[in-house]
Design an enzyme around this catalytic site. Structure first.
Site, mmCIF file in Angstrom:
data_model
loop_
_atom_site.group_PDB
_atom_site.id
_atom_site.type_symbol
_atom_site.label_atom_id
_atom_site.label_comp_id
_atom_site.label_asym_id
_atom_site.label_seq_id
_atom_site.Cartn_x
_atom_site.Cartn_y
_atom_site.Cartn_z
ATOM 1 N N THR A 32 0.715 55.109 76.573
ATOM 2 C CA THR A 32 0.294 55.886 75.421
ATOM 3 C C THR A 32 -0.968 55.216 74.861
ATOM 4 O O THR A 32 -1.446 54.223 75.423
ATOM 5 C CB THR A 32 1.446 56.038 74.392
ATOM 6 O OG1 THR A 32 1.065 57.036 73.439
ATOM 7 C CG2 THR A 32 1.770 54.731 73.697
ATOM 8 N N ASP A 85 12.441 55.805 74.837
ATOM 9 C CA ASP A 85 13.742 56.471 75.027
ATOM 10 C C ASP A 85 14.885 55.481 75.220
ATOM 11 O O ASP A 85 15.841 55.752 75.936
ATOM 12 C CB ASP A 85 13.692 57.440 76.237
ATOM 13 C CG ASP A 85 12.506 58.372 76.165
ATOM 14 O OD1 ASP A 85 12.257 58.901 75.072
ATOM 15 O OD2 ASP A 85 11.810 58.540 77.177
ATOM 16 N N GLY A 98 16.841 54.550 72.877
ATOM 17 C CA GLY A 98 17.888 54.817 71.888
ATOM 18 C C GLY A 98 17.561 54.187 70.546
ATOM 19 O O GLY A 98 18.470 53.770 69.812
ATOM 20 N N LYS A 99 16.273 54.137 70.230
ATOM 21 C CA LYS A 99 15.841 53.520 68.958
ATOM 22 C C LYS A 99 16.355 54.285 67.745
ATOM 23 O O LYS A 99 16.672 53.699 66.727
ATOM 24 C CB LYS A 99 14.302 53.469 68.882
ATOM 25 C CG LYS A 99 13.671 52.463 69.820
ATOM 26 C CD LYS A 99 12.181 52.420 69.643
ATOM 27 C CE LYS A 99 11.479 53.648 70.141
ATOM 28 N NZ LYS A 99 11.548 53.862 71.590
ATOM 29 N N GLY A 100 16.411 55.635 67.871
ATOM 30 C CA GLY A 100 16.771 56.470 66.722
ATOM 31 C C GLY A 100 18.076 56.033 66.075
ATOM 32 O O GLY A 100 18.134 55.805 64.869
ATOM 33 N N GLY A 144 10.238 61.069 69.846
ATOM 34 C CA GLY A 144 11.349 61.949 69.539
ATOM 35 C C GLY A 144 12.568 61.100 69.273
ATOM 36 O O GLY A 144 13.036 60.408 70.164
ATOM 37 N N HIS A 145 13.014 61.082 68.034
ATOM 38 C CA HIS A 145 14.184 60.282 67.689
ATOM 39 C C HIS A 145 15.319 61.211 67.287
ATOM 40 O O HIS A 145 15.174 62.012 66.372
ATOM 41 C CB HIS A 145 13.851 59.308 66.549
ATOM 42 C CG HIS A 145 12.923 58.219 66.985
ATOM 43 N ND1 HIS A 145 12.350 57.318 66.123
ATOM 44 C CD2 HIS A 145 12.472 57.877 68.208
ATOM 45 C CE1 HIS A 145 11.591 56.483 66.811
ATOM 46 N NE2 HIS A 145 11.642 56.812 68.074
ATOM 47 N N THR A 146 16.421 61.091 68.003
ATOM 48 C CA THR A 146 17.574 61.931 67.703
ATOM 49 C C THR A 146 18.581 61.126 66.910
ATOM 50 O O THR A 146 18.979 60.046 67.328
ATOM 51 C CB THR A 146 18.231 62.425 69.016
ATOM 52 O OG1 THR A 146 17.213 63.047 69.793
ATOM 53 C CG2 THR A 146 19.340 63.413 68.745
ATOM 54 N N GLN A 188 7.936 54.914 71.125
ATOM 55 C CA GLN A 188 7.677 54.625 72.542
ATOM 56 C C GLN A 188 8.222 53.231 72.910
ATOM 57 O O GLN A 188 9.169 52.793 72.299
ATOM 58 C CB GLN A 188 6.185 54.740 72.882
ATOM 59 C CG GLN A 188 5.638 56.173 72.822
ATOM 60 C CD GLN A 188 5.164 56.571 71.444
ATOM 61 O OE1 GLN A 188 4.484 55.822 70.779
ATOM 62 N NE2 GLN A 188 5.508 57.760 71.005
HETATM 63 P P1 IMP Z 1 1.030 60.448 75.110
HETATM 64 O O1 IMP Z 1 1.625 59.440 74.188
HETATM 65 O O2 IMP Z 1 1.415 61.873 74.773
HETATM 66 O O3 IMP Z 1 -0.450 60.272 75.272
HETATM 67 O O4 IMP Z 1 1.657 60.206 76.572
HETATM 68 C C1 IMP Z 1 1.347 59.041 77.334
HETATM 69 C C2 IMP Z 1 2.561 58.524 78.073
HETATM 70 O O5 IMP Z 1 3.517 58.056 77.138
HETATM 71 C C3 IMP Z 1 3.295 59.577 78.915
HETATM 72 O O6 IMP Z 1 3.822 58.938 80.061
HETATM 73 C C4 IMP Z 1 4.431 60.015 78.016
HETATM 74 O O7 IMP Z 1 5.516 60.537 78.752
HETATM 75 C C5 IMP Z 1 4.773 58.702 77.350
HETATM 76 N N1 IMP Z 1 5.421 58.872 76.042
HETATM 77 C C6 IMP Z 1 4.834 59.196 74.873
HETATM 78 N N2 IMP Z 1 5.736 59.229 73.884
HETATM 79 C C7 IMP Z 1 6.907 58.897 74.441
HETATM 80 C C8 IMP Z 1 8.236 58.716 73.900
HETATM 81 O O8 IMP Z 1 8.501 58.849 72.707
HETATM 82 N N3 IMP Z 1 9.182 58.352 74.797
HETATM 83 C C9 IMP Z 1 8.904 58.144 76.114
HETATM 84 N N4 IMP Z 1 7.704 58.297 76.646
HETATM 85 C C10 IMP Z 1 6.713 58.665 75.820
#
Ligand code: IMP
Length: 430
Positions: free
Chosen positions: A239, A13, A15-17, A40-42, A224
């Protein structure tokens, strides 16, 4: 020609998008190399908001090839839905503009169910995942029982792969009190989506190597952040993929020597979603203010993000591990109006000073941040397009960040709008 990897240097998060979109205008190929629709990239382009999860950000730019590499885990049902949504916003997505690696592992519905069942079980098991089945799919990849894109092309292989996966999963599900997977219904669903997914399937490694030799610019789009990396992050609150720059090579099939510039995306303060250690977390009015001003709610799950001061120790560490050549500093304007700003410059561990985050979980929980205080600024930095537009204190803050993380600022982003960017070093320059 330069090839650029963009990675998050904190907990995602950052701000890569926007930065990827900004760079993708000058790239020929944009490739995702890890993660899945947990990302999630906005993107905000000309007032239109695009929310991407599995698709590379390049899809919204015409005339580019977008690539989903083998390092990604792909939910075919989600992808089809996302393609439909983006198409409805007027974006053209065809097999000429999107390619999916044939060796990409697929996320099955039972992966999501397992993810959510584990998360719901008890606080010992809880990671705070996005519940999208990302972890269980990567487990199956390494366990050699995942179904891959290429398996969709041959029915006998597909049945074999499904049976192999279900031997494992039905045993697990029984233990968790979940019903056995309906094999025939799953196969029918896979046969239904197969033609649509296969239309985009191809040997990504080959195409990327050919593109590289032809002098095309490739942008590798990380998801991520480095502190969520399966090896180097705050394990187990991470992750399930490698999120650092080295993964761009193994997650697409190019050599590490093909990477010319690693751009680390760094937010001017710190946030994290989900469980796990966060030394500079603020539970006070300052933390609240960062969250409100920074609109810190997850793009994928809508969860409130935890907020804290900038942690230079962590970013220095992630810049080293990812081999970051330069950073893009984002959301500086969220700091506008603070009287004073704090930056974490080290950790105190029972009276001993540390210049890195130790690996052991008990030590991570015990470190307390040592802060340096800098003067804030009252003028707005939002929308600044040159250094001259920034107050002197903001420039001082940025320079101190550079010094502490031992890495230069290549780009400074001052609003979600793509043109509100100060360019210091062009990552694509030869
Ligand atoms: P998972 O990737 O769904 O297995 O989640 C594992 C951890 O990574 C959790 O703490 C999520 O909140 C975090 N996470 C996964 N994807 C993102 C992302 O795009 N941005 C921020 N945190 C993420």
């Amino acid at each position: 020609m330069a090839n650029v990897v963009v990675v998050g240097a904190q907990w995602g998060d950052e701000g890569k998008g926007k930065i990827v979109d900004w760079l993708s205008e000058r790239a020929d190929v944009i490739a995702r190399f890890q993660g899945g629709h947990n990302a999630g990239h906005t993107l905000v382009i000309g007032g239109e908001v695009y929310k991407l999860h599995a698709l590379p950000s390049g899809v919204v730019r015409g005339g580019k090839l977008s690539v989903i590499g083998n390092g990604v885990v792909l939910d075919p049902w989600h992808l089809i839905q996302e393609i439909e949504t983006i198409r409805a916003q007027g974006v053209e997505i065809t097999p000429q503009t999107l390619m999916i690696a044939e060796n990409t592992p697929l996320i099955m519905p039972f992966h999501g169910e397992l993810d959510r069942a584990r998360e719901g079980q008890n606080s010992v098991a809880k990671i705070g995942t996005t519940g999208r089945g990302i972890g269980p799919a990567y487990e199956d990849k390494v366990g050699r029982r995942v179904i891959r894109v290429a398996d969709l092309a041959d029915d006998a292989t597909l049945e074999l792969r499904v049976d192999r996966a279900l031997v494992h999963h039905n045993a697990l599900r029984a233990g968790l009190g979940l019903e056995a997977v309906n094999r025939d219904a799953l196969l029918a669903e896979l046969r239904r989506v197969a033609p649509e997914i296969l239309a985009y399937a191809g040997p990504v490694w080959k195409v990327l190597n050919e593109q590289r030799k032809a002098g095309r610019r490739i942008l590798f789009e990380g998801a991520q952040g480095a502190l969520l990396d399966i090896d180097f992050g705050t394990y187990p609150y991470v992750t399930s993929s490698n999120t650092i720059a080295g993964q761009a090579a193994t997650g697409t099939g190019i050599g590490p020597g093909s990477i010319d510039f690693v751009l680390g995306i760094v937010k001017a303060y710190t946030t994290r979603v989900g469980e796990g250690p966060f030394p500079t977390e603020l539970d006070d009015a300052d933390g609240q203010r960062l969250g409100e001003r920074g609109h810190e709610f997850g793009t994928t799950t809508g969860r409130k993000r935890r907020c804290g001061w900038f942690d230079a120790v962590l970013v220095r560490q992630t810049c080293a591990v990812s081999g970051v050549s330069g950073i893009a500093l984002t959301k500086l304007d969220v700091l506008d109006g603070f009287e004073e700003l704090k930056i974490c410059t080290g950790y105190d561990l029972d009276g001993e000073m540390l210049d890195y985050l130790p690996t052991a979980a008990d030590l991570q929980a015990r470190v307390t941040p040592v802060y340096e205080t800098l003067p804030g600024w009252q003028a707005s930095t939002a929308g600044a397009r040159s250094w001259a537009d920034l107050p002197a204190e903001a420039i001082k803050y940025v320079r101190r960040v550079e010094e502490l993380i031992q890495c230069p600022v290549a780009l400074l982003s001052t609003s979600p709008e793509r043109d509100d960017t100060i360019l210091v070093t062009d990552p694509f320059a030869d």
